[in-house]
Motif scaffolding. Structure first.
Motif, PDB file in Angstrom:
ATOM      1  N   GLN A 167       3.971   1.859  -8.623  1.00  0.00           N
ATOM      2  CA  GLN A 167       4.308   3.101  -7.938  1.00  0.00           C
ATOM      3  C   GLN A 167       3.612   4.518  -7.237  1.00  0.00           C
ATOM      4  OE1 GLN A 167       8.067   5.076  -8.468  1.00  0.00           O
ATOM      5  NE2 GLN A 167       7.290   5.637  -6.091  1.00  0.00           N
ATOM      6  N   LYS A 172      12.368   2.083  -5.527  1.00  0.00           N
ATOM      7  CA  LYS A 172      11.339   2.592  -5.484  1.00  0.00           C
ATOM      8  C   LYS A 172      10.008   2.098  -5.651  1.00  0.00           C
ATOM      9  CE  LYS A 172      10.884   7.426  -6.452  1.00  0.00           C
ATOM     10  NZ  LYS A 172      10.554   8.073  -7.132  1.00  0.00           N
ATOM     11  N   THR A 218      16.407   0.774  -0.186  1.00  0.00           N
ATOM     12  CA  THR A 218      14.518   0.618   0.004  1.00  0.00           C
ATOM     13  C   THR A 218      14.120   0.597   1.589  1.00  0.00           C
ATOM     14  OG1 THR A 218      14.833  -1.230  -1.621  1.00  0.00           O
ATOM     15  CG2 THR A 218      12.794  -1.396  -0.310  1.00  0.00           C
ATOM     16  N   ALA A 221      13.569   4.124   2.320  1.00  0.00           N
ATOM     17  CA  ALA A 221      12.138   4.358   1.858  1.00  0.00           C
ATOM     18  C   ALA A 221      11.009   4.385   2.520  1.00  0.00           C
ATOM     19  CB  ALA A 221      11.845   4.382   0.593  1.00  0.00           C
TER      20      ALA A 221
END
Length: 753
Positions: free
Chosen positions: A92, A145, A188, A191
């Protein structure tokens, strides 16, 4: 395993700093490829590299250990859990560094190559989605994330979305189910949409279209499935609440993309086409915070304020008009009013303990008393008043509008009455607005603007029908009885800010509220309705002077004499009641009664954030306020013309910050405007500030009307001085002209006494 953790920790530190990498890309890929701890230990990671094109036979096998004994099983599982979390975190952060403009070019290219190799793996997305099924919530959250970051990376790099991911979404959103997959899928998607809207690239519309098109039809299917559930029959209602909260966030982002980007997809309209599905949830036996979120969401949709926090400063300067938006807003407004008719307000939980930070309960002994949820009160009130405003713009019959207004405002005032201060319950109905929105400036001004829109619409209908005087007088009284008279609302607003012109100035140079639009519309109304304004001011002055007369009794025609006033008072006195002694004493001093809070003060409103005017649309709306349909002030006055206005709003606000703070001292100076005083100095009438009563007990217009016009005078002088020094953030010529006309009509009325 310890060596793997050590390498991952070193990699994490390098990526976090944006530093260059020493090892080969494929070596890092082997250590970053995720493994679900429940499926095996990290020693299986090299086999995952074999699925990556070009990586077979090139990965170095990390050191393996013998099969752990039962005594070491717990330690191995903990190590695998830590490794998986660290892998997800590194991936990430690496995506974030790759998309950041602050990362060095050489390091950014290495990160991009590693991520692309990871994405080429045929089972990469499947391993991340497998973590959604883990009993460990932290692992599932980090996997979601990480997957969202990689999806956004694909979109930015113009890489085709994974077929596995699309199939996963379509499967979990084809109908509502109580498994965790649907919740993580919604998270998801939300985001990714947030990242797209927050982005600063010029291709946001194309990126969003690439993301939404494959899933367009799926959103509507899930919408119908979710809101058709019977909440009472569900086995796990908490999962339903989670799905509902996440899907509301997704709907909000879809609507925000419609308002702020040049994109038209069916999924962006699904809420407006079927709003009753969402409104029915308010009647479900769900927690109060869910209903609160629903009401606030609908309020934002009606105000077209969805996604402001994400899109401000990054939206396109000019977005083509949405041909369906007006019709969709009308459908939503009618659905809201129908729900209110069906008992929507009765299902809202307003009373309860105030929530703490994080939503916890109050600590024992804190001394805080429970009270109503003011967020619910504000949202529900604005929901009704804005829905009426939108619906009335499409009405043709003043009679039907009056009936609907009577019905819905009575419902609203009855809903609010138990939660208002005791002094407000027995006073003027128009005071409800300033009381409900006392702590929320933006919502207060939106409600005031909507109520003025209702008033102006009805005014035009009565003028077009050439109504007789008696009918118009009854309508004027109707505006007070139902709490939407614009003069009363504005006067209560001025009372709450203690007639401080610096507060008005702060609102004018801020783009965080609709005050400029509201203020200009009110000034135009004031010019046409000056006599009615003075009549209302007489009512305020009488109440402030302890005569105890209800203000509704002053709604007679300005041309009527005192005797006819008394006749009408006898007919209408039963509709109002007297202020209590405490309220009269408080208002006579010019301050709001305790525990009423002041909306603004020179200390709290003297500083203007430079970011308030960062949006191109915001600055444009400030300049173009005079181009509305009902605009009657289109010319510029040479006396106030300023051809050297500051070109940059940010620069103007920055300069204004250094000037606004000194306005309190400047107010003591004489105005630079070449005009005569608002009230002639030669007048022998003894005027007081709170209530102006002559020795013969005759009420003059120099009570609250004097303080109002004096506030306008100070505001006019402050704007003129700032404009003269090129410190005002937009061209205020038309606004100054309106204030000048108010001053002229006031002087004319005073000279006529």
């Amino acid at each position: 395993m310890e060596e793997s953790l050590e390498i991952l920790e070193q990699l994490y530190k390098k990526v976090l700093l944006g530093a260059a990498l020493e090892r080969d890309n494929l070596d890092y890929v082997c250590y970053l490829h995720p493994t679900w701890p429940d499926q095996g230990s990290p020693t299986a990671r090299p086999s995952a590299c074999s699925h990556t094109p070009g990586a077979r036979g090139k990965c170095q096998q990390p050191p393996t250990s013998s099969r752990p004994t039962s005594a070491a099983a717990v330690g191995l599982k903990t190590g695998a859990w830590e490794t998986a979390l660290l892998q997800l975190t590194v991936v990430q952060v690496m995506v974030t560094r790759t998309l950041s403009v602050e990362t060095a070019f050489h390091a950014k290219e290495r990160y991009r190559e590693i991520i692309k190799i990871l994405l080429q793996s045929s089972d990469f997305d499947s391993k991340l989605t497998c973590m959604f099924q883990s009993s460990d919530k932290l692992l599932g959250h980090m996997a979601a994330k990480c997957l969202a970051s990689l999806l956004y990376f694909r979109l930015k790099e113009k890489i085709t979305l994974s077929n596995f991911w699309l199939a996963f979404c379509q499967k979990n959103l084809s109908e509502y189910s109580e498994n965790e997959g649907g919740v993580y899928c919604l998270y998801t998607l939300t985001a990714v949409l947030k990242e797209i809207l927050k982005g600063t690239c010029s291709q946001k519309t194309e990126i969003l279209k690439q993301f939404l098109t494959p899933l367009d039809a799926t959103f509507e299917v899930f919408y119908n499935s979710l809101f058709s559930q019977h909440f009472e029959k569900l086995q796990d209602q908490s999962k339903m609440v989670n799905s509902l909260i996440h899907f509301l966030e997704l709907l909000e982002l879809l609507i925000a993309s419609r308002l702020h980007l040049e994109l038209q997809c069916p999924c962006q309209r699904v809420f407006f086409l079927k709003p009753t599905c969402v409104l029915r949830v308010v009647a479900w036996p769900v927690q109060a915070f869910v209903k609160r979120k629903l009401i606030v969401f609908i309020k934002k949709c009606l105000l077209c304020k969805v996604g402001e926090d994400l899109c401000q400063g990054s939206v396109a300067a000019s977005v083509p008009p949405d041909e369906h938006l007006d019709g969709d807003l009308l459908a939503l407004a009618e659905a809201v009013l129908h729900a209110v008719d069906s008992g929507l307000l009765k299902t809202l939980s307003v009373c309860g303990r105030p929530s703490c930070f994080g939503g916890g309960d109050m600590q024992p002994g804190c001394g805080c008393l429970p009270g109503p949820d003011h967020g619910i009160l504000r949202a529900a009130s604005l929901l009704i008043i804005k829905s009426l405003d939108i619906k009335f713009q499409n009405y043709v019959s003043a009679k039907d509008m009056k009936v609907d207004l009577q019905r819905f405002m009575s419902e609203l005032l009855a809903f609010l009455k138990p939660h208002l201060e005791p002094s407000v319950r027995s006073q003027h109905p128009c005071e409800w607005l300033s009381q409900v929105f006392i702590e929320q400036d933006d919502d207060m001004l939106e409600a005031a603007k909507a109520s003025m829109g209702i008033f102006l619409k009805l005014s035009r209908e009565y003028e077009a029908a050439e109504s007789v005087t008696q009918e118009k007088e009854l309508w004027y009284h109707h505006t007070h009885q139902n709490g939407y008279n614009p003069h009363c609302i504005f006067l209560f607003f001025l009372k709450n800010i203690v007639f401080d012109s610096t507060v008005l100035l702060d609102f004018l140079i801020s783009s965080e509220t609709c005050f400029l639009e509201y203020f200009v519309r009110y000034l135009k109304l004031l010019l046409k309705d000056w006599d009615a304004f003075l009549t209302i001011c007489k009512g305020f002055d009488v109440i402030d002077s302890n005569e105890g007369m209800n203000i509704c009794g002053f709604m007679s025609s300005p041309g009527q004499d005192r005797s006819s006033n008394q006749t009408e008072l006898s007919l209408l006195a039963a509709l109002g009641s007297h202020r209590n002694a405490h309220a009269r004493d408080s208002w006579a001093s010019g301050a709001a009664p305790e525990p009423r809070k002041v909306v603004g003060s020179p200390e709290t409103h003297a500083t203007v954030q430079a970011s308030r005017l960062s949006s191109p649309q915001a600055s444009q709306s400030l300049v173009d306020y005079d181009s509305s349909d009902d605009s009657e002030v289109g010319s510029t006055d040479p006396c106030f013309a300023n051809s050297e206005q500051t070109s940059s709003p940010q620069e103007a606000v920055k300069k204004t910050q250094n000037t606004v703070g000194t306005l309190g001292e400047e107010r003591k100076l004489s105005l630079e405007l070449p005009s005569r005083p608002v009230f002639p100095k030669e007048s022998n009438t003894p005027f007081s500030v709170a209530g102006d009563i002559a020795p013969d007990n005759t009420v003059y217009e120099a009570g609250i009307s004097y303080r109002t016009v004096k506030c306008f005078e100070e505001l006019q002088g402050a704007i003129y001085r700032l404009q003269k020094k090129n410190l005002f953030p937009y061209n205020p010529t038309a606004l100054l002209k309106l204030l000048k006309q108010i001053e002229a009509i006031c002087n004319k009325s005073m000279n006529a006494l």
